[in-house]
Motif scaffolding. Sequence first.
Motif, PDB file in Angstrom:
ATOM      1  N   THR A  37     -10.047  14.627 -38.010  1.00  0.00           N
ATOM      2  CA  THR A  37      -9.895  16.085 -38.044  1.00  0.00           C
ATOM      3  C   THR A  37     -10.461  16.706 -36.778  1.00  0.00           C
ATOM      4  N   TRP A  38     -11.533  16.092 -36.241  1.00  0.00           N
ATOM      5  CA  TRP A  38     -12.189  16.594 -35.037  1.00  0.00           C
ATOM      6  C   TRP A  38     -12.372  15.468 -34.020  1.00  0.00           C
ATOM      7  N   ALA A  39     -12.427  15.827 -32.759  1.00  0.00           N
ATOM      8  CA  ALA A  39     -12.777  14.904 -31.681  1.00  0.00           C
ATOM      9  C   ALA A  39     -13.824  15.579 -30.808  1.00  0.00           C
ATOM     10  N   ASP A  40     -14.819  14.808 -30.376  1.00  0.00           N
ATOM     11  CA  ASP A  40     -15.858  15.300 -29.456  1.00  0.00           C
ATOM     12  C   ASP A  40     -16.528  16.571 -29.994  1.00  0.00           C
ATOM     13  N   THR A  41     -16.787  16.624 -31.284  1.00  0.00           N
ATOM     14  CA  THR A  41     -17.290  17.849 -31.907  1.00  0.00           C
ATOM     15  C   THR A  41     -18.574  17.572 -32.672  1.00  0.00           C
ATOM     16  N   VAL A  42     -19.638  18.281 -32.293  1.00  0.00           N
ATOM     17  CA  VAL A  42     -20.942  18.103 -32.930  1.00  0.00           C
ATOM     18  C   VAL A  42     -20.955  18.786 -34.293  1.00  0.00           C
ATOM     19  N   GLU A  43     -21.573  18.134 -35.255  1.00  0.00           N
ATOM     20  CA  GLU A  43     -21.781  18.698 -36.584  1.00  0.00           C
ATOM     21  C   GLU A  43     -22.772  19.867 -36.515  1.00  0.00           C
ATOM     22  N   ASP A 211     -20.469  17.847 -25.095  1.00  0.00           N
ATOM     23  CA  ASP A 211     -20.943  17.148 -26.282  1.00  0.00           C
ATOM     24  C   ASP A 211     -20.687  15.649 -26.166  1.00  0.00           C
ATOM     25  N   MET A 212     -21.416  14.878 -26.960  1.00  0.00           N
ATOM     26  CA  MET A 212     -21.172  13.444 -27.043  1.00  0.00           C
ATOM     27  C   MET A 212     -19.699  13.198 -27.358  1.00  0.00           C
ATOM     28  N   LYS A 213     -19.102  12.252 -26.680  1.00  0.00           N
ATOM     29  CA  LYS A 213     -17.702  11.934 -26.915  1.00  0.00           C
ATOM     30  C   LYS A 213     -17.549  11.174 -28.238  1.00  0.00           C
ATOM     31  N   SER A 214     -16.544  11.533 -28.999  1.00  0.00           N
ATOM     32  CA  SER A 214     -16.230  10.819 -30.245  1.00  0.00           C
ATOM     33  C   SER A 214     -14.733  10.960 -30.486  1.00  0.00           C
ATOM     34  N   ALA A 215     -13.981   9.953 -30.092  1.00  0.00           N
ATOM     35  CA  ALA A 215     -12.526  10.034 -30.170  1.00  0.00           C
ATOM     36  C   ALA A 215     -11.935   8.633 -30.239  1.00  0.00           C
ATOM     37  N   ILE A 216     -10.693   8.555 -30.675  1.00  0.00           N
ATOM     38  CA  ILE A 216      -9.989   7.278 -30.758  1.00  0.00           C
ATOM     39  C   ILE A 216      -9.687   6.760 -29.357  1.00  0.00           C
ATOM     40  N   GLY A 217      -9.885   5.471 -29.171  1.00  0.00           N
ATOM     41  CA  GLY A 217      -9.581   4.825 -27.899  1.00  0.00           C
ATOM     42  C   GLY A 217      -9.036   3.434 -28.132  1.00  0.00           C
ATOM     43  N   TYR A 253     -24.900  14.031 -33.869  1.00  0.00           N
ATOM     44  CA  TYR A 253     -24.149  13.701 -35.072  1.00  0.00           C
ATOM     45  C   TYR A 253     -22.816  14.435 -34.976  1.00  0.00           C
ATOM     46  N   ASN A 254     -21.751  13.712 -34.710  1.00  0.00           N
ATOM     47  CA  ASN A 254     -20.439  14.320 -34.517  1.00  0.00           C
ATOM     48  C   ASN A 254     -19.591  14.180 -35.778  1.00  0.00           C
ATOM     49  N   LYS A 255     -18.947  15.263 -36.158  1.00  0.00           N
ATOM     50  CA  LYS A 255     -18.077  15.208 -37.330  1.00  0.00           C
ATOM     51  C   LYS A 255     -16.701  14.673 -36.913  1.00  0.00           C
ATOM     52  N   VAL A 256     -16.082  13.897 -37.830  1.00  0.00           N
ATOM     53  CA  VAL A 256     -14.816  13.241 -37.513  1.00  0.00           C
ATOM     54  C   VAL A 256     -13.748  13.559 -38.560  1.00  0.00           C
ATOM     55  N   PHE A 257     -14.058  13.368 -39.848  1.00  0.00           N
ATOM     56  CA  PHE A 257     -13.065  13.564 -40.903  1.00  0.00           C
ATOM     57  C   PHE A 257     -13.527  14.633 -41.891  1.00  0.00           C
ATOM     58  N   ASP A 258     -12.606  15.475 -42.296  1.00  0.00           N
ATOM     59  CA  ASP A 258     -12.813  16.443 -43.368  1.00  0.00           C
ATOM     60  C   ASP A 258     -12.276  15.811 -44.656  1.00  0.00           C
ATOM     61  N   VAL A 259     -13.151  15.563 -45.633  1.00  0.00           N
ATOM     62  CA  VAL A 259     -12.756  14.860 -46.849  1.00  0.00           C
ATOM     63  C   VAL A 259     -13.346  15.555 -48.075  1.00  0.00           C
ATOM     64  N   ASN A 260     -13.011  15.057 -49.213  1.00  0.00           N
ATOM     65  CA  ASN A 260     -13.574  15.556 -50.479  1.00  0.00           C
ATOM     66  C   ASN A 260     -13.632  14.367 -51.438  1.00  0.00           C
ATOM     67  N   ILE A 261     -14.748  13.620 -51.386  1.00  0.00           N
ATOM     68  CA  ILE A 261     -14.847  12.351 -52.085  1.00  0.00           C
ATOM     69  C   ILE A 261     -16.054  12.374 -53.024  1.00  0.00           C
ATOM     70  N   PRO A 262     -15.833  12.332 -54.329  1.00  0.00           N
ATOM     71  CA  PRO A 262     -16.962  12.256 -55.265  1.00  0.00           C
ATOM     72  C   PRO A 262     -17.609  10.879 -55.218  1.00  0.00           C
ATOM     73  N   VAL A 263     -18.914  10.842 -55.324  1.00  0.00           N
ATOM     74  CA  VAL A 263     -19.671   9.592 -55.258  1.00  0.00           C
ATOM     75  C   VAL A 263     -20.150   9.214 -56.650  1.00  0.00           C
ATOM     76  N   THR A 264     -19.863   7.981 -57.052  1.00  0.00           N
ATOM     77  CA  THR A 264     -20.370   7.446 -58.311  1.00  0.00           C
ATOM     78  C   THR A 264     -21.417   6.373 -58.015  1.00  0.00           C
ATOM     79  N   ALA A 265     -21.969   5.804 -59.057  1.00  0.00           N
ATOM     80  CA  ALA A 265     -23.026   4.813 -58.882  1.00  0.00           C
ATOM     81  C   ALA A 265     -22.540   3.573 -58.132  1.00  0.00           C
ATOM     82  N   SER A 266     -21.239   3.278 -58.199  1.00  0.00           N
ATOM     83  CA  SER A 266     -20.716   2.059 -57.557  1.00  0.00           C
ATOM     84  C   SER A 266     -20.033   2.313 -56.218  1.00  0.00           C
ATOM     85  N   THR A 267     -20.033   3.542 -55.726  1.00  0.00           N
ATOM     86  CA  THR A 267     -19.329   3.851 -54.480  1.00  0.00           C
ATOM     87  C   THR A 267     -19.965   3.109 -53.301  1.00  0.00           C
TER      88      THR A 267
END
Length: 595
Positions: A37-43, A211-217, A253-267
């Motif tokens: 979702t983001w590249a080279d983007t600080v959280e 910002d710190m680089k964070s992208a696909i290469g 700490y660079n953000k990369v993916f925007d998600v919505n994932i619930p965490v359970t005990a086994s995740t």
Amino acid sequence: MLLTPAPALAAPDRAAPAANPTTLFATSFEPADAMPTWADTVETDPTGAPKATGVDGAVSRGMPGSVADKVVEIQASGENTAGGEVKENLNDGDVNSKWLVFAPTAAVQFKLAQPVAVVRYALTSANDEAMRDPQDWTLQGSADGQTWTDLDRQTGQMFTARMQTREFAFANTTAYPFYRLDVTRNNGAPIVQLAELELSNGDTTPPTPGDMKSAIGGGPASSPTAKSRAGYTGLHALGISGRHLVAGRGFSYNKVFDVNIPVTASTELSYLVFPEFTTDDLGNPATFAAVDLAFSDGTYLSDLGAIDQQGATLSPMGQGSSKTLFTMQWNAKRSVIGTVAAGKTVKRILVAYDNPSGPTTFRTWFDDVRINSAPTSTPRTRLSEWVDTRRGTQSSGGFSRGNNFPATAVPHGFNFWTPMTNAGSQSWLYEYNRMNNADNLPTLQALAVSHEPSPWMGDRQTFQVMPSAADGTPDASRTGRALPFHHQNEVARPDYYSVGFDNGIQAEIAPTDHAAMFRFTFPGTSSNLIFDNVDNASALSIDAATGVITGYSDNRSGLSTGATRLFVYAKLDSPIVASGMLPDGNRVSTGYVKV
């Protein structure tokens, strides 16, 4: 040898596969996967403040005014493609990789995105064999890549150390789009090698911070155990890089993916990480890196004390401090994050660098990021089912991690049986992924009998067979007959080996004391077996009427004192409809049968 139509019969004692976990998120950064979702983007933290300090993305290439980022094409008189020592390594900013040409002279040409008046350049010697270093050369410029003007000429130059960078300056006011280094003499070897060639316009203005680089290469440029310029399982990876500018703690700490994932005990969170080595920094700054997760309640995984499979804290600082990460290698990491984050929801996937000391530079790669429910354990009824004979095969002569090959044999057996990724080798018979093909897939060139105690001692008395689904006469060349496969379609145990190739062929081996049962399953109506050996110290005979293959092998390494001739006898369970010898280059013990 059994040849059967599809589908293949299951091996009677084959271990049951592990239950597939439920995948909640997965990407290998390939075009068909989830894209960032983001590249080279600080959280930004819950207060709105950037989650970074003391780090930027301006990784120095060593020379002020470097035009490395303007190089759009590289041509060379030669390169070592098989070994990954290719021309692109000259412009990757990594002194651990190199360009190698199997000739005493060589030339390489850079094309720039736009004309630049270069006034300085630097050469960096490669990692071994000083006799391969350039000694005499000319740097040239061109407006069209055809007609060249000499800009600088050097003779009798010497590099006094490995990975040593030497700079050269000259007068020039003409902006050229093409530059060429023509090496006319080296230090006496029949090979030329060079780690880096960097051009500069002489501008001493400091690079603009960012910002710190964070992208696909394209993945790390070099590794002694993995394919160069690729991810772990595909052709791409996500890289982070930057400069740690301060003496104390620096982090981003660079953000990369925007998600919505619930965490359970086994995740479970899992990924692969490749820290590059930072020259002259034994603190290994690139190991202070990790995948992090931002939860909907404003907390982060790195603050919760999650533990990976090695007992190390799964945070950038925890990973670097643990000393569990090898530089220049792909390292697998996994953690059941549900033990610390059950009930939370992952909102963003981050990649992070966090190091308590600097200044330094760093570059780290990530691949195969997954979040899923933890897999259940596989039921096993025999001790042999706990063994994976591929362990220790992610190794090479440049980095000895096990030096193993997937030997299938009975205890104290006369023969080993093994797949070969390099059927021309008497040492490194099977490399897990270093010699992958252009699609970054492993390929097999043969299934063989082996008596190799160690790659350093070499093999002796070998014999090879390889299936082929060619309609006509099969290609006997090693590269032509090689078949790609995925490691998840491979079973490598002491008592059984199986591989499902991508073209639908399946091969299985079950050993006995002095022999083995082979079973080949073909997807269509065309089925062939190619018989071969490493070299001509062998013989082959095909009796099409009886379905019997005979031969012998005197093939042996230089450390095979006392080795005597090996005789081979094979019987097919299907009639031979066509057969013949297949001379390939200098090998005369190559033949095939069609059944």
